[in-house]
Design a protein around this motif. Structure first.
Motif, short mmCIF file in Angstrom:
data_model
loop_
_atom_site.label_atom_id
_atom_site.label_comp_id
_atom_site.label_asym_id
_atom_site.label_seq_id
_atom_site.Cartn_x
_atom_site.Cartn_y
_atom_site.Cartn_z
N ILE A 64 -3.63 -3.62 -5.42
CA ILE A 64 -3.08 -4.12 -4.15
C ILE A 64 -2.64 -2.95 -3.28
O ILE A 64 -2.92 -2.90 -2.07
N LEU A 65 -1.97 -2.00 -3.89
CA LEU A 65 -1.50 -0.83 -3.16
C LEU A 65 -2.66 -0.04 -2.58
O LEU A 65 -2.63 0.36 -1.40
N GLU A 66 -3.68 0.20 -3.38
CA GLU A 66 -4.84 0.96 -2.91
C GLU A 66 -5.53 0.21 -1.77
O GLU A 66 -5.97 0.82 -0.80
N HIS A 67 -5.60 -1.10 -1.86
CA HIS A 67 -6.18 -1.89 -0.78
C HIS A 67 -5.34 -1.75 0.49
O HIS A 67 -5.88 -1.57 1.59
N TYR A 68 -4.04 -1.82 0.33
CA TYR A 68 -3.13 -1.66 1.48
C TYR A 68 -3.34 -0.30 2.14
O TYR A 68 -3.44 -0.19 3.36
N ILE A 69 -3.41 0.73 1.32
CA ILE A 69 -3.56 2.09 1.86
C ILE A 69 -4.89 2.20 2.61
O ILE A 69 -4.95 2.75 3.73
N GLN A 71 -6.63 -0.20 4.00
CA GLN A 71 -6.57 -0.99 5.22
C GLN A 71 -5.70 -0.33 6.28
O GLN A 71 -6.00 -0.39 7.47
N ARG A 72 -4.63 0.30 5.83
CA ARG A 72 -3.75 1.01 6.76
C ARG A 72 -4.51 2.13 7.45
O ARG A 72 -4.35 2.36 8.65
N TRP A 77 -2.84 3.92 12.33
CA TRP A 77 -1.46 4.09 12.77
C TRP A 77 -1.27 5.47 13.35
O TRP A 77 -1.81 6.45 12.84
N LYS A 84 1.11 10.17 5.92
CA LYS A 84 0.45 9.03 5.28
C LYS A 84 0.21 9.33 3.80
O LYS A 84 0.47 8.49 2.94
#
Length: 98
Positions: A64-69, A71-72, A77, A84
Motif C-alpha cells: 500500500i505504501l509503495e502504491h501511495y508513493i 501515485q504521489r 506535488w 519526497k
C-alpha cells in the motif's frame, strides 16, 4: 523362625506401600509435566501464527505504501525530490519497526 518371617512380611508390605505411593506421586508429576508441555506447545503455535500474521500485515502495508508513493509521484506535488525520498525512507523505516 515364624516370627522372623512375619516381621519380614510386614517390612516387605511397608516397602511395597512406599513404592506404590512413590509411583503414584511420579505418575501425578508426569501428568502435570505433560499438561505443561501441551500448554507450551499450544502457546508456541499461537506465537508462530501471530508472527506470520504480523509479517503478512507488514508486507501488505508495504505494498500500500509503495502504491501511495508511486501515485504521489504521478501527481507531481511541488516538493523537492530530496524531501519526497526522505519522506518515503522515513515511512519505510516506520513500517519495518511495526
Amino acid at each position: 523362625m515364624l516370627d522372623e518371617l512375619t516381621a519380614m512380611v510386614k517390612l516387605m508390605g511397608s516397602i511395597t506401600k512406599a513404592i506404590a505411593e512413590s509411583q503414584l506421586k511420579g505418575s501425578s508429576a508426569l501428568g502435570e509435566s505433560l499438561a505443561y508441555a501441551k500448554l507450551m506447545d499450544a502457546n508456541l503455535k499461537n506465537l508462530i501464527v501471530a508472527l506470520g500474521e504480523k509479517e503478512t500485515l507488514k508486507s501488505n502495508f508495504r505494498k500500500i505504501l509503495e502504491h501511495y508513493i508511486a501515485q504521489r509521484e504521478t501527481l507531481g506535488w511541488p516538493v523537492s525530490a530530496t524531501k519526497k525520498e526522505e519522506l518515503a525512507k522515513q515511512v519505510r523505516n516506520a513500517v519495518e519497526k511495526l
